[in-house]
Structures are given as structure tokens and as C-alpha cells.
Design an enzyme around this catalytic site. Structure first.
Site, PDB file in Angstrom:
ATOM      1  N   GLU A 142       0.716  -1.428   0.144  1.00 54.06           N
ATOM      2  CA  GLU A 142       0.197  -0.002   0.012  1.00 54.06           C
ATOM      3  C   GLU A 142       0.933   1.334   0.003  1.00 54.06           C
ATOM      4  OE1 GLU A 142      -3.923   1.973   2.290  1.00 54.06           O
ATOM      5  OE2 GLU A 142      -2.317   0.843   3.405  1.00 54.06           O
ATOM      6  N   ASP A 150      -3.232  11.439  -2.485  1.00 56.86           N
ATOM      7  CA  ASP A 150      -3.275  13.223  -2.775  1.00 56.86           C
ATOM      8  C   ASP A 150      -3.756  13.195  -4.364  1.00 56.86           C
ATOM      9  OD1 ASP A 150      -2.909  15.729  -3.317  1.00 56.86           O
ATOM     10  OD2 ASP A 150      -1.050  15.972  -1.851  1.00 56.86           O
ATOM     11  N   LYS A 152      -4.465  20.650  -9.143  1.00 63.04           N
ATOM     12  CA  LYS A 152      -4.079  21.553 -10.131  1.00 63.04           C
ATOM     13  C   LYS A 152      -3.509  20.980 -11.461  1.00 63.04           C
ATOM     14  CE  LYS A 152      -3.439  25.242  -7.058  1.00 63.04           C
ATOM     15  NZ  LYS A 152      -2.282  26.461  -6.584  1.00 63.04           N
ATOM     16  N   ASP A 183     -12.211   9.508  -3.121  1.00 62.37           N
ATOM     17  CA  ASP A 183     -13.483  10.283  -2.883  1.00 62.37           C
ATOM     18  C   ASP A 183     -13.559  11.486  -3.993  1.00 62.37           C
ATOM     19  OD1 ASP A 183     -11.258  11.530  -1.469  1.00 62.37           O
ATOM     20  OD2 ASP A 183     -12.856  12.859  -0.996  1.00 62.37           O
ATOM     21  N   GLU A 237      -9.493   5.039   7.303  1.00 69.39           N
ATOM     22  CA  GLU A 237      -9.812   5.961   8.233  1.00 69.39           C
ATOM     23  C   GLU A 237     -10.550   7.158   7.659  1.00 69.39           C
ATOM     24  OE1 GLU A 237      -6.401   4.113  10.513  1.00 69.39           O
ATOM     25  OE2 GLU A 237      -6.727   4.741   8.388  1.00 69.39           O
TER      26      GLU A 237
END
Length: 215
Positions: free
Chosen positions: A44, A118, A122, A154, A195
Site C-alpha cells: 500500500e 493526494d 491542479k 473520493d 480511516e
């Protein structure tokens, strides 16, 4: 909120010598020797506080897990979880995904997890996204044939970008694409959550997911 570095955190991470790998470059191509078995290795990138990877390690003792995270104040929490659970099939790397070719050899990894990484929203930062072609090429080297990438996010923009990058790559085959993973409540039991994921579910946000297999 930006986490302030605490000098004792790194020391704590590396005091758990059965879990933390201080010099991962030394184990390139030899991770099975470190684990002491020939079980498949799942990695991961961006493990965060470790709920996802430690849960999987507990559920699947015949898979070896490697968790990579560059933020030491976060990684220490993941290591503590593994210690508390007395897991034998997990190791932690304090490091950056930019150096995966330094850490892993060709055909060494069976699966890569990219969970809520992340999104670098941009356009000028697109090359920093962990599903950019540059990263996909690196993953291609370390993945075994029929190895896979599992992505959850998400962020709709990152998801669309990832779909495009993977579909353009000649050696990945997309499948199991979901635009709202938990629309089907059975998936709450089927999939392990991070989480961040649990927080987003409470907020009612859709979770995007895909798998891509190296062909």
C-alpha cells in the site's frame, strides 16, 4: 492542518525492528527472505494511520503486506496498530512512492493499493498523481504478470484521470469499476475501509473504485 514533526517519532518507528524497515533498498528483490516465506506480497502506497493494511494483514495471514508512508507522524500510528495486533506478516517503510524502483525488484509485487492518495487537483501537478503514466510504468516493472492495482478515492477528478491513464496504458486491463462503491450495502462487509473512507461515508460521499490488472 499540517502535522508538526516531532523528533522522537522516527525513533519510535524504528524501535520496532520486527515491523519497521530502516533500509528498504537493502531488501530489494529479497522481501520474501525478510518475511521468511514465499507468500504473495501486497503493497500500500500512502498507508496513513494503517487501519486498512493492518486489518487486511490480520484477515489474511498467508499474504505479506508492506505499508509505505512518507509522513512519520502518521506512520507511527500504523506501526502501533500492527504491534498491538501482534501481526507477523507486515512491514513498514518510511518513504516516498517516487522511489519504488529502489525498494522493489522486477516482478516482486502481486498487488498495489492506492487508497485516497493526494489528488493533486491542479493540472500543472498532474505528474505527481500516483496514477500518472510515469508511476504506472514503475508499477509495471515491480508487478508480477497478472498483478493488480486497486484504487479507491473520493475525488471524482482523480478517478477520471486514473481511468484515462490506465485505459491509455498498453499493459493494464481495467475491471471492477465503481462510481459509488457502497451503493450496494453488501460492499461494506466485502471491502475493508480506511480511516478517511469511514469519515467520507459518514458524510454521504460516494467512493470511487477500480482495479487494473497487468496483462
Amino acid at each position: 492542518m499540517r502535522l508538526r514533526k516531532k523528533p522522537w517519532v522516527k525513533d519510535e518507528i524504528f524501535q520496532y525492528t520486527s515491523y519497521s524497515v530502516k533500509e528498504p533498498r537493502e531488501w530489494k528483490g529479497k522481501w520474501r527472505t525478510l518475511f521468511g516465506n514465499d507468500y504473495p506480497i501486497h503493497v500500500e502506497f500512502g498507508t496513513g494511520r494503517g487501519n486498512f493494511i493492518t486489518t487486511l494483514a490480520k484477515q489474511n495471514p498467508e499474504i505479506n503486506y508492506i505499508a509505505l508512508e512518507q509522513k512519520q507522524e502518521v506512520l507511527v500510528q500504523a506501526v502501533r496498530k500492527a504491534v498491538a495486533l501482534e501481526l507477523k506478516n507486515i512491514r513498514f517503510i518510511l518513504g516516498n512512492a517516487n522511489f519504488v524502483l529502489d525498494f522493489f525488484s522486477d516482478d516482486e509485487i502481486a498487488r498495489i493499493y492506492l487508497n485516497f492518495v493526494d489528488p493533486w487537483p491542479k493540472n500543472r501537478h498532474a505528474k505527481r498523481r500516483l496514477t500518472h503514466q510515469n508511476y504506472l510504468n514503475m508499477y509495471q516493472q515491480i508487478l508480477q504478470k497478472n498483478g493488480s492495482i486497486h484504487l479507491k478515492t473520493d475525488n471524482e477528478i482523480l478517478f477520471e484521470f486514473s481511468l484515462n491513464e490506465l485505459s491509455l496504458h498498453p499493459f493494464y486491463q481495467l475491471h471492477d469499476i465503481s462510481l459509488n462503491l457502497y451503493r450496494n450495502e453488501e460492499n461494506l462487509e466485502k471491502h475493508v475501509q480506511t480511516e478517511y473512507e469511514l469519515k467520507f461515508l459518514e458524510q454521504g460521499k460516494p467512493i470511487y473504485r477500480l482495479e487494473a490488472t497487468l496483462i
